[in-house]
Design an enzyme around this catalytic site. Structure first.
Site, mmCIF file in Angstrom:
data_model
loop_
_atom_site.group_PDB
_atom_site.id
_atom_site.type_symbol
_atom_site.label_atom_id
_atom_site.label_comp_id
_atom_site.label_asym_id
_atom_site.label_seq_id
_atom_site.Cartn_x
_atom_site.Cartn_y
_atom_site.Cartn_z
ATOM 1 C CB THR A 390 36.237 42.794 35.011
ATOM 2 O OG1 THR A 390 36.914 42.606 36.254
ATOM 3 C CG2 THR A 390 35.166 41.753 34.899
ATOM 4 C CG ASP A 432 38.907 40.873 43.656
ATOM 5 O OD1 ASP A 432 39.228 42.066 43.723
ATOM 6 O OD2 ASP A 432 38.270 40.395 42.702
ATOM 7 C CB SER A 462 31.963 44.162 42.257
ATOM 8 O OG SER A 462 32.251 44.644 43.521
ATOM 9 N N GLY A 482 34.516 46.763 35.752
ATOM 10 C CA GLY A 482 34.724 48.016 36.489
ATOM 11 C C GLY A 482 34.804 47.892 37.993
HETATM 12 N N1 GLY Z 1 38.071 41.245 40.209
HETATM 13 C C1 GLY Z 1 36.958 42.096 40.148
HETATM 14 C C2 GLY Z 1 35.721 41.478 40.692
HETATM 15 O O1 GLY Z 1 35.639 40.275 40.737
HETATM 16 O O2 GLY Z 1 34.825 42.169 41.092
#
Ligand code: GLY
Length: 587
Positions: A390, A432, A462, A482
């Site tokens: 990310t 996710d 997250s 992360g």
């Molecule tokens: N794809 C990682 C997040 O959205 O936390």
């Protein structure tokens, strides 16, 4: 103005050991000077993207204008995570003090279904039809709609849509010099990108691979950006770009249709607000789990003197691990897209509830993860799955406006597939979601009903873009990539700043730890814990592991409350990251 020496962490790669080399970390003392300014600063994971934002500030733009330019530029210079084929969250602090959140998270296409990633015998698929690799892994992208909404509603009005995109278009058309970090990232992703002709041609130079020092041009992406400049943001969702995405999806067995693209909607939300030792914390609500977990952890820490533990790394790591495991346990049980599941936000953030979560805390005994119960009782749910890639950027402008933005393709280089003729790399955000109940993911997280796949739903995240205010005035803008480590990275940057009084460069660079409840394991970066601290933590029952990769990449800006000077701190873990001042100031 100078900053004190900080511990700089270098990731040293075994570049000769194959396409997915291991990474070792070595702690090396270094000095990383803060970038400072009296007007604006942009801090991002690539210096050229920060410069794109800073240019817009120099043209009279505000923090949102600059953030839009930075977001587009990262899609060019940081293809592993910067994107127009993914989604994210933007926390906006206006110069007049008002805050808002723009949620441009991807959504599940209409044809998505809860069993879509299950093969024979209900086994979760891997490979090209899975939730991680290839066309079926992509959710409907939100980035273009999100950046357009931000510019239209919170931009200064002085920067047009075309102007905000122009630095990115130029970087794509004229190219940029590949750094060692970029070469390494592309090389690590060769096995994924090599499965898709268009990705192989663009990102792997047809298979020979890009080398540091070469100029990387992306003419198809430049043409897409030019179409957006000319025809406006809807072009991505209804025009030629949309038609190309839908045609490729149809040809390759993906699920996104023209109707999915046309129906995509951003959501504007009220940010979560909490307090920590006199500071107001403004952060991301669901469908991110980040803000709730962050506020819970800060709430659990508030009753304890964290500053007094500055010279006791074992006691501090123990306290933080206990706080983390409790917050991640609740996260696992209760969090999902609020449009589809009821998230008990008020109960989870009730100060009495948060205090009670620490009743079982012992100062010298680790709580086994298996015995950490969710505080509000069990639901027939369990945690979401996530990945580690990310990117985050922070912006502050001269008037005190700010943006904290985290956006993502989910995995590094998303699903690996690029839409032919567009330069658009697509996300694998569908991963996710929960693919199957109770199945632990790559990171040992267990899956849950609250995060099951439903058409139109946003997968739980997250991402934790966050601002801190002091007496209503902007103090800190921070965030990180992360996966689940995002939340703990933000926590440690905030507590390093407030409890340990670290300046931003030190707060960002200090080695970090991470515990996510499951697996029952305390990860630590080299240098985070002394041998004596490790021995003490083991004796207390902690299961310790040196982290296989660095934890987070925090891009942070602090505003000095006394002088108003802005200090930009880019994470030294990432060789390409940089803070850039609107008006460079010589030291
Ligand atoms: N794809 C990682 C997040 O959205 O936390």
């Amino acid at each position: 103005m100078t900053t004190p020496p900080v511990l700089r962490i270098f990731a040293l790669s075994f570049l000769l050991s194959g396409p997915f080399p291991g990474v070792i970390l070595a702690a090396v003392p270094a000095t990383t000077p803060a970038v400072f300014a009296r007007d604006g600063i942009v801090a991002s994971s690539h210096g050229l993207a920060s410069e794109a934002g800073a240019q817009i500030l120099r043209q009279g733009g505000n923090a949102v204008d600059a953030a839009v330019a930075t977001g587009f530029a990262l899609a060019v210079v940081l293809p592993s995570a910067g994107n127009i084929g993914g989604g994210g969250f933007m926390v906006v602090h206006q110069a007049d003090g008002r805050d808002t959140v723009i949620d441009y998270r991807e959504t599940a296409p209409a044809a998505a279904s809860r069993g879509m990633y299950l093969g024979t015998g209900g086994k979760v698929l891997s490979g090209p039809d899975s939730s991680t690799v290839g066309w079926r892994a992509a959710g409907v992208p939100g980035t273009v709609a999100g950046l357009a909404f931000a510019l239209e509603h919170y931009g200064s009005g002085k920067i047009t849509w075309a102007q905000a995109i122009e630095p990115a278009r130029r970087l794509a058309a004229e190219g940029f010099v590949v750094s060692g970090t970029t070469e390494h990232r592309l090389r690590r992703a060769a096995a994924l990108l090599g499965q898709f002709e268009e990705s192989k041609r663009i990102y792997l130079k047809g298979g020979s691979g890009w080398r540091a020092g070469e100029t990387f041009r992306q003419p198809e992406l430049a043409a897409t950006l030019e179409r957006l400049q000319r025809a406006g943001w809807r072009e991505f969702y209804e025009g030629e770009t949309a038609r190309r995405i839908a045609a490729a999806m149809h040809r390759e067995g993906g699920t996104i249709t023209l109707a999915d693209l046309k129906n995509y909607r951003i959501a504007e939300r009220a940010p979560l607000r909490g307090a920590y030792r006199g500071y107001t914390v403004v952060t991301m609500p669901p469908p991110s789990s980040g803000g709730i977990a962050l506020l819970q952890m800060l709430g659990m820490l508030e009753a304890r003197d964290v500053g007094a533990l500055r010279n006791d790394p074992a006691a501090r790591a123990h306290l933080f691990a206990e706080v983390m495991t409790r917050a991640f346990r609740d996260r696992a049980e209760y969090l999902g897209d609020p449009a589809f599941v009821q998230v008990p936000v008020a109960q989870l953030l009730d100060p009495a509830y948060i205090r009670a979560r620490m009743n079982s805390f012992s100062p010298n005994r680790a709580t086994p993860s298996a015995s950490v119960e969710p505080g509000l009782g069990r639901l027939p749910v369990s945690p979401p799955r996530e990945s580690l890639q990310t990117t985050h950027f922070s912006v502050v402008d001269a008037a005190g406006g700010a943006v904290s933005n985290t956006y993502t393709l989910n995995g590094a280089f998303g699903c690996g597939a690029t839409v032919p003729g567009t330069g658009i790399l697509l996300n694998n955000e569908m991963d996710d979601f929960m693919s199957a109940p109770g199945v632990p993911n790559l990171f040992g997280l267990i899956q849950g009903e609250s995060n099951a796949i439903t058409p139109g739903k946003r997968p739980l995240s997250s991402m934790t873009p966050t601002l801190l205010l002091r007496s209503g005035k902007l103090f800190l803008v921070t965030g990180s990539p992360g996966g689940p480590t995002i939340i703990n990275t933000v926590l440690q940057v905030v507590t390093n700043t407030i409890d340990l009084g670290m300046p931003p460069c030190a707060a960002v660079a200090a080695p970090r730890i991470h515990h996510q409840w499951m697996p029952d394991r305390l990860d630590y970066e080299p240098g985070a814990l002394t041998p004596a601290a490790l021995a003490q933590l083991r004796a207390e029952g902690h299961i310790l592991a040196v982290s296989a990769d660095s934890i987070g990449d925090s891009e942070t800006i602090e505003v000095d409350p006394a002088t108003g000077v802005r200090l930009g701190a880019s994470d030294p873990r990432n060789g390409d990251s940089a803070a850039v001042a609107q008006t460079p100031v010589s030291h």
